[in-house]
Design an enzyme around this catalytic site. Sequence first.
Site, PDB file in Angstrom:
ATOM      1  N   GLU A 137       0.799  -1.221   0.000  1.00  0.00           N
ATOM      2  CA  GLU A 137       0.000   0.000   0.000  1.00  0.00           C
ATOM      3  C   GLU A 137       0.832   1.272   0.000  1.00  0.00           C
ATOM      4  O   GLU A 137       0.300   2.372  -0.208  1.00  0.00           O
ATOM      5  CB  GLU A 137      -0.936  -0.002   1.215  1.00  0.00           C
ATOM      6  CG  GLU A 137      -2.056  -1.032   1.112  1.00  0.00           C
ATOM      7  CD  GLU A 137      -3.014  -0.987   2.279  1.00  0.00           C
ATOM      8  OE1 GLU A 137      -2.604  -0.484   3.350  1.00  0.00           O
ATOM      9  OE2 GLU A 137      -4.151  -1.450   2.137  1.00  0.00           O
ATOM     10  N   GLU A 170       6.141 -21.839   8.406  1.00  0.00           N
ATOM     11  CA  GLU A 170       6.588 -20.994   9.507  1.00  0.00           C
ATOM     12  C   GLU A 170       7.576 -21.719  10.417  1.00  0.00           C
ATOM     13  O   GLU A 170       8.315 -21.083  11.169  1.00  0.00           O
ATOM     14  CB  GLU A 170       5.407 -20.495  10.333  1.00  0.00           C
ATOM     15  CG  GLU A 170       4.742 -21.531  11.207  1.00  0.00           C
ATOM     16  CD  GLU A 170       3.690 -20.901  12.106  1.00  0.00           C
ATOM     17  OE1 GLU A 170       3.783 -21.122  13.327  1.00  0.00           O
ATOM     18  OE2 GLU A 170       2.798 -20.202  11.604  1.00  0.00           O
TER      19      GLU A 170
END
Length: 333
Positions: free
Chosen positions: A117, A148
């Site tokens: 963004e 992970e």
Amino acid sequence: MTAEPTRLDPTPVPGTAPAGAADLDATDARHPRAAVRVAAPTERSNPTSADLDLMSTGDVLRVINEADSRVPVAVAAVHDEVGTAVELAVAALRDGRRVHYFGAGTSGRLGVLDAAELSPTFNTPDHWFRAHLAGGPEAMWRAVEDAEDDASAGHAEAQASVRAGDLVVGLAASGRTPYVLGALRAARTLGASTVLLCANPGALAADEVDVFIGIDTGPEVVTGSTRMKAATAQKLVLNAFSTAVMVRLGRVYSNLMIDMVATNAKLRGRMISILIEATGRTEEVAEQALTEADGDLKAALVSLVSGAGVEDARAALARSAHRVRDALALLAS
């Protein structure tokens, strides 16, 4: 059949690790499906949401909202640490370096979102903020849960992309995600500054980073679902962190986003609104100034405020690292 081992975090299972990362907290390569009991506040049971499944819809929403209302208070408690991280990021970017986000699951996706963004909002160069997600791009849309646990993957990703002088921000709700810690440990050996953002104030990795941001969000409404309060807290911190970095780098004038690029009609209209707000001129004058500046919002703004021509405005911006207030001061001197 031998049962898979279970371990209580943070005690590591002995196993192999990449060169230079022998101490990484990773699932043993011999037991790729080993279980880990994570000792983090987000894994504890929340008494206010007991019997959540027996509540009415209204009560479920009330309990969630009351829990969420505590998040901004918890975030406010770590403002000093976030401020230190902001200054490290500003120094890195001014020196031609990068800011990296390393995360897994929800935390990692928030890092991708924040980085994505910045360009449309502040016209940042693509290389300024880099997001690294455990499991790769596929993990944005589909959970790649085992990713992970791979500390070596985080270590290798950092080795391949991080350079001395960069800032590396690790995102991990629990504060112990192996992929993230692997990246942070590698980053330190490479000469990068490091930050760990998590929802576990007691995370043992706090002593391994330059800045530790441990937000006390407490137990989740749905036990262990860190997409809730922990994620909300991380999103608030990332919003504040990256926005403050952009402000410090001169990409905001007053409270206006002056580095945006008009890629559609709505954004061109926003540019005109920004010029009107900043200068008090009419819409016609603002639109004419933007046209004369070939869509360069900063040049149009400096020209209108100072009364200088567009080319003089551009020259002043170039001499002042494209900071509007500094350019205006040059033209006024």
